[in-house]
Scaffold this motif. Structure first.
Motif, PDB file in Angstrom:
ATOM      1  N   HIS A  62       0.851  -1.196   0.000  1.00 38.18           N
ATOM      2  CA  HIS A  62       0.000   0.000   0.000  1.00 38.18           C
ATOM      3  C   HIS A  62       0.891   1.252   0.000  1.00 38.18           C
ATOM      4  O   HIS A  62       0.621   2.232  -0.706  1.00 38.18           O
ATOM      5  CB  HIS A  62      -0.895  -0.037   1.238  1.00 38.18           C
ATOM      6  N   TYR A  63       1.962   1.187   0.783  1.00 42.78           N
ATOM      7  CA  TYR A  63       2.902   2.308   0.853  1.00 42.78           C
ATOM      8  C   TYR A  63       3.557   2.543  -0.524  1.00 42.78           C
ATOM      9  O   TYR A  63       3.652   3.680  -0.991  1.00 42.78           O
ATOM     10  CB  TYR A  63       3.958   1.983   1.911  1.00 42.78           C
ATOM     11  N   LEU A  64       3.959   1.443  -1.165  1.00 44.63           N
ATOM     12  CA  LEU A  64       4.584   1.589  -2.487  1.00 44.63           C
ATOM     13  C   LEU A  64       3.605   2.194  -3.488  1.00 44.63           C
ATOM     14  O   LEU A  64       3.975   3.062  -4.292  1.00 44.63           O
ATOM     15  CB  LEU A  64       5.061   0.217  -3.001  1.00 44.63           C
ATOM     16  N   LYS A  65       2.358   1.762  -3.408  1.00 39.10           N
ATOM     17  CA  LYS A  65       1.345   2.332  -4.322  1.00 39.10           C
ATOM     18  C   LYS A  65       1.192   3.824  -4.040  1.00 39.10           C
ATOM     19  O   LYS A  65       1.040   4.634  -4.958  1.00 39.10           O
ATOM     20  CB  LYS A  65      -0.007   1.628  -4.141  1.00 39.10           C
ATOM     21  N   GLY A  66       1.220   4.178  -2.739  1.00 35.85           N
ATOM     22  CA  GLY A  66       1.142   5.594  -2.362  1.00 35.85           C
ATOM     23  C   GLY A  66       2.280   6.397  -2.999  1.00 35.85           C
ATOM     24  O   GLY A  66       2.067   7.514  -3.479  1.00 35.85           O
ATOM     25  N   ILE A  67       3.457   5.814  -3.026  1.00 29.60           N
ATOM     26  CA  ILE A  67       4.594   6.516  -3.650  1.00 29.60           C
ATOM     27  C   ILE A  67       4.294   6.755  -5.132  1.00 29.60           C
ATOM     28  O   ILE A  67       4.475   7.859  -5.652  1.00 29.60           O
ATOM     29  CB  ILE A  67       5.894   5.697  -3.472  1.00 29.60           C
ATOM     30  N   ARG A  88      17.562  12.996  -3.540  1.00 28.52           N
ATOM     31  CA  ARG A  88      18.142  11.691  -3.917  1.00 28.52           C
ATOM     32  C   ARG A  88      17.426  10.550  -3.201  1.00 28.52           C
ATOM     33  O   ARG A  88      17.134   9.520  -3.806  1.00 28.52           O
ATOM     34  CB  ARG A  88      19.636  11.682  -3.580  1.00 28.52           C
ATOM     35  N   ALA A  89      17.129  10.739  -1.909  1.00 29.82           N
ATOM     36  CA  ALA A  89      16.437   9.673  -1.169  1.00 29.82           C
ATOM     37  C   ALA A  89      15.048   9.425  -1.773  1.00 29.82           C
ATOM     38  O   ALA A  89      14.611   8.272  -1.928  1.00 29.82           O
ATOM     39  CB  ALA A  89      16.318  10.053   0.307  1.00 29.82           C
ATOM     40  N   THR A  90      14.373  10.504  -2.145  1.00 30.47           N
ATOM     41  CA  THR A  90      13.020  10.358  -2.702  1.00 30.47           C
ATOM     42  C   THR A  90      13.070   9.664  -4.068  1.00 30.47           C
ATOM     43  O   THR A  90      12.234   8.811  -4.373  1.00 30.47           O
ATOM     44  CB  THR A  90      12.350  11.743  -2.812  1.00 30.47           C
ATOM     45  N   ARG A  91      14.050  10.039  -4.877  1.00 31.43           N
ATOM     46  CA  ARG A  91      14.183   9.366  -6.196  1.00 31.43           C
ATOM     47  C   ARG A  91      14.394   7.873  -6.007  1.00 31.43           C
ATOM     48  O   ARG A  91      13.848   7.049  -6.730  1.00 31.43           O
ATOM     49  CB  ARG A  91      15.353   9.970  -6.980  1.00 31.43           C
ATOM     50  N   GLU A  92      15.180   7.516  -5.000  1.00 28.93           N
ATOM     51  CA  GLU A  92      15.434   6.091  -4.738  1.00 28.93           C
ATOM     52  C   GLU A  92      14.148   5.376  -4.311  1.00 28.93           C
ATOM     53  O   GLU A  92      13.876   4.251  -4.740  1.00 28.93           O
ATOM     54  CB  GLU A  92      16.522   5.951  -3.661  1.00 28.93           C
ATOM     55  N   MET A  93      13.348   6.045  -3.471  1.00 21.81           N
ATOM     56  CA  MET A  93      12.074   5.427  -3.056  1.00 21.81           C
ATOM     57  C   MET A  93      11.175   5.210  -4.276  1.00 21.81           C
ATOM     58  O   MET A  93      10.527   4.161  -4.416  1.00 21.81           O
ATOM     59  CB  MET A  93      11.365   6.321  -2.037  1.00 21.81           C
ATOM     60  N   CYS A  94      11.138   6.194  -5.158  1.00 21.11           N
ATOM     61  CA  CYS A  94      10.300   6.068  -6.367  1.00 21.11           C
ATOM     62  C   CYS A  94      10.817   4.917  -7.242  1.00 21.11           C
ATOM     63  O   CYS A  94      10.032   4.133  -7.781  1.00 21.11           O
ATOM     64  CB  CYS A  94      10.305   7.376  -7.170  1.00 21.11           C
ATOM     65  N   ARG A  95      12.144   4.817  -7.346  1.00 19.61           N
ATOM     66  CA  ARG A  95      12.716   3.743  -8.172  1.00 19.61           C
ATOM     67  C   ARG A  95      12.336   2.372  -7.607  1.00 19.61           C
ATOM     68  O   ARG A  95      11.890   1.492  -8.343  1.00 19.61           O
ATOM     69  CB  ARG A  95      14.254   3.886  -8.214  1.00 19.61           C
ATOM     70  N   THR A 131       9.488  -2.622  -7.821  1.00 16.89           N
ATOM     71  CA  THR A 131       8.786  -3.677  -7.067  1.00 16.89           C
ATOM     72  C   THR A 131       7.394  -3.901  -7.635  1.00 16.89           C
ATOM     73  O   THR A 131       7.012  -5.029  -7.942  1.00 16.89           O
ATOM     74  CB  THR A 131       8.680  -3.291  -5.572  1.00 16.89           C
ATOM     75  N   LEU A 132       6.652  -2.824  -7.798  1.00 12.88           N
ATOM     76  CA  LEU A 132       5.268  -3.010  -8.261  1.00 12.88           C
ATOM     77  C   LEU A 132       5.262  -3.417  -9.737  1.00 12.88           C
ATOM     78  O   LEU A 132       4.454  -4.242 -10.140  1.00 12.88           O
ATOM     79  CB  LEU A 132       4.457  -1.733  -8.035  1.00 12.88           C
ATOM     80  N   GLY A 133       6.229  -2.867 -10.489  1.00 13.45           N
ATOM     81  CA  GLY A 133       6.315  -3.246 -11.910  1.00 13.45           C
ATOM     82  C   GLY A 133       6.544  -4.729 -12.044  1.00 13.45           C
ATOM     83  O   GLY A 133       5.870  -5.423 -12.815  1.00 13.45           O
ATOM     84  N   SER A 134       7.434  -5.278 -11.199  1.00 11.53           N
ATOM     85  CA  SER A 134       7.763  -6.703 -11.330  1.00 11.53           C
ATOM     86  C   SER A 134       6.627  -7.582 -10.821  1.00 11.53           C
ATOM     87  O   SER A 134       6.586  -8.779 -11.110  1.00 11.53           O
ATOM     88  CB  SER A 134       9.035  -7.013 -10.555  1.00 11.53           C
ATOM     89  N   GLU A 135       5.711  -7.001 -10.021  1.00 14.88           N
ATOM     90  CA  GLU A 135       4.625  -7.837  -9.484  1.00 14.88           C
ATOM     91  C   GLU A 135       3.328  -7.661 -10.260  1.00 14.88           C
ATOM     92  O   GLU A 135       2.319  -8.278  -9.963  1.00 14.88           O
ATOM     93  CB  GLU A 135       4.400  -7.478  -8.018  1.00 14.88           C
TER      94      GLU A 135
END
Ligand code: SF4
Ligand code: SF4
Length: 381
Positions: free
Chosen positions: A250-255, A364-371, A376-380
């Motif tokens: 859910h957190y990843l989707k939020g990102i 930079r930290a935010t770009r990494e979270m987006c990546r 993760t979601l792309g692969s799932e």
């Protein structure tokens, strides 16, 4: 921004949020922090405030006395203060801690205490059992004496901290664990989460360390800490382990949707964004340093008003006006990632020397979270 669903909130949280919204609107100082002393028996590498006893003695501004704090507490109560955090350094090292604590409890404040836990012995537990605070926040630095020695420069305290956590829980005192994660204790992360879960205690892990500009004004943008990418990776690992797979997804989707709650900062860091300062600081909450400066939050040495010369009511009014003038960088204001990154005036100041600078560490930290979220979601999918 996500709407808050009041029906899903515990009643106490809903009431607190309601009070803070009202207080922010009316500029009532609902919540205060008393930083009793910068002195600590630990010397953590990344600490933003620590001073030695000698540095305090030689400081041109004197440390606040019991009478100073009692006067300010009375005046702040008149202005609406209800929530009060006692912090340090290590607040239990401040000589008049217990006298002040008892007086503040008798004045009716809802008190939380930030402590490293190493000085909470049986007598302290008995005292807290008799006069309980709302909560004790213990910083847990690692899985044993080795980590404490490397990160905090102190030997043989882990057993004491562990005993304090157990003893307080048994005494019915609410305990929360905070963990400041750095390269020195990163290997203990999973253990820390397991430890907290086994004891049914909430643990909050911060992977972002503010540069210690209050301790050393030369250190804008510098601390003993992770790279931004490591900071993002460890934050996500903590969230996944602590909250479980479903909440993490859910957190990843939020990102990917452009909004997530800001985890890991102080609890004052939560009010909705209005393009000025992104929190309650200087609107409904304040911080008072050990030498008597009133500031919006402990991470921001500026703006400040002198409580040694001004009564609290006038100082608070002046602070709200100064805080209202704080502006983030226009770049942050327009940034597509700002509701993932949650930049704030304190972070911008500590990273760049100006509350309107661009804290590129966070970019930079935010770009990494987006990546990570995309991968993760792309692969799932
Ligand atoms: S200024 Fe930043 S660190 Fe300070 S309370 Fe606000 S959001 Fe938190
Ligand atoms: S710090 Fe960087 S990522 Fe964060 S809002 Fe500002 S520009 Fe955007």
């Amino acid at each position: 921004m996500e709407a808050v669903n009041m029906r899903e909130m515990p009643p106490s949280r809903a009431l607190t949020d309601f009070l803070y919204r009202k207080a922010s609107h009316l500029r009532i100082p609902l919540s205060g922090t008393f930083e009793l002393s910068p002195v600590c028996n630990f010397s953590c590498r990344m600490c933003y405030v620590r001073k030695t006893r000698e540095e305090v003695r030689n400081s041109p501004r004197k440390i606040m006395t019991l009478e100073d704090w009692l006067r300010i507490a009375r005046e702040a109560r008149e202005e609406g203060m209800l929530y009060l955090l006692l912090t340090g350094g290590e607040p239990l090292l401040w000589p008049d801690f217990w006298t002040l604590y008892d007086a503040l409890i008798d004045m009716g404040f809802l008190i939380s205490i930030n402590t490293n836990g190493s000085l909470i012995d049986e007598a302290a537990i008995a005292h807290f059992r008799k006069k309980p605070p709302q909560r004790i926040n213990i910083t847990l630095y690692g899985a044993g004496d080795g980590t404490y020695q490397n990160l905090c420069g102190i030997r043989g305290v882990f057993t004491k901290v562990d005993a304090a956590i157990r003893g307080l829980k048994e005494a019915g005192v609410t305990v929360k664990l905070n963990c400041s994660l750095t390269p020195e204790n990163a290997a203990d992360l999973d253990w820390i989460i397991d430890y907290a879960q086994a004891r049914d205690v909430v643990v909050s892990v911060a992977t972002y360390m503010f540069p210690p500009v209050r301790r050393d004004p030369e250190r804008f943008g510098v601390n003993e800490r992770f790279t931004p990418e490591e900071s993002a990776a460890y934050l996500m690992r903590y969230l996944r382990r602590d909250r479980g797979e479903e909440a993490y997804q859910h957190y990843l989707k939020g990102i990917l949707d452009g909004f997530v709650e800001p985890p890991g900062l102080d609890e004052s860091c939560v009010d909705p964004v209005d393009g000025q300062i992104r929190c309650r600081a200087g609107k409904a909450s304040f911080w008072i340093t050990w030498d008597g400066w009133l500031t919006p939050c402990g991470m921001m040495p500026e703006p400040k008003v002198d409580l040694k010369t001004e009564p609290f009511a006038g100082a608070w009014k002046a602070l709200t006006e100064l805080a209202a003038g704080l502006r983030l960088s226009g770049v942050c204001d327009k940034c597509a990632n700002k509701d993932i990154c949650h930049p704030c005036a304190a972070i911008a100041y500590a990273e760049t020397g100006s509350s309107s600078g661009i804290p590129t560490y966070m970019c930079r930290a935010t770009r990494e979270m987006c990546r990570v979220a995309r991968e993760t979601l792309g692969s799932e999918m």
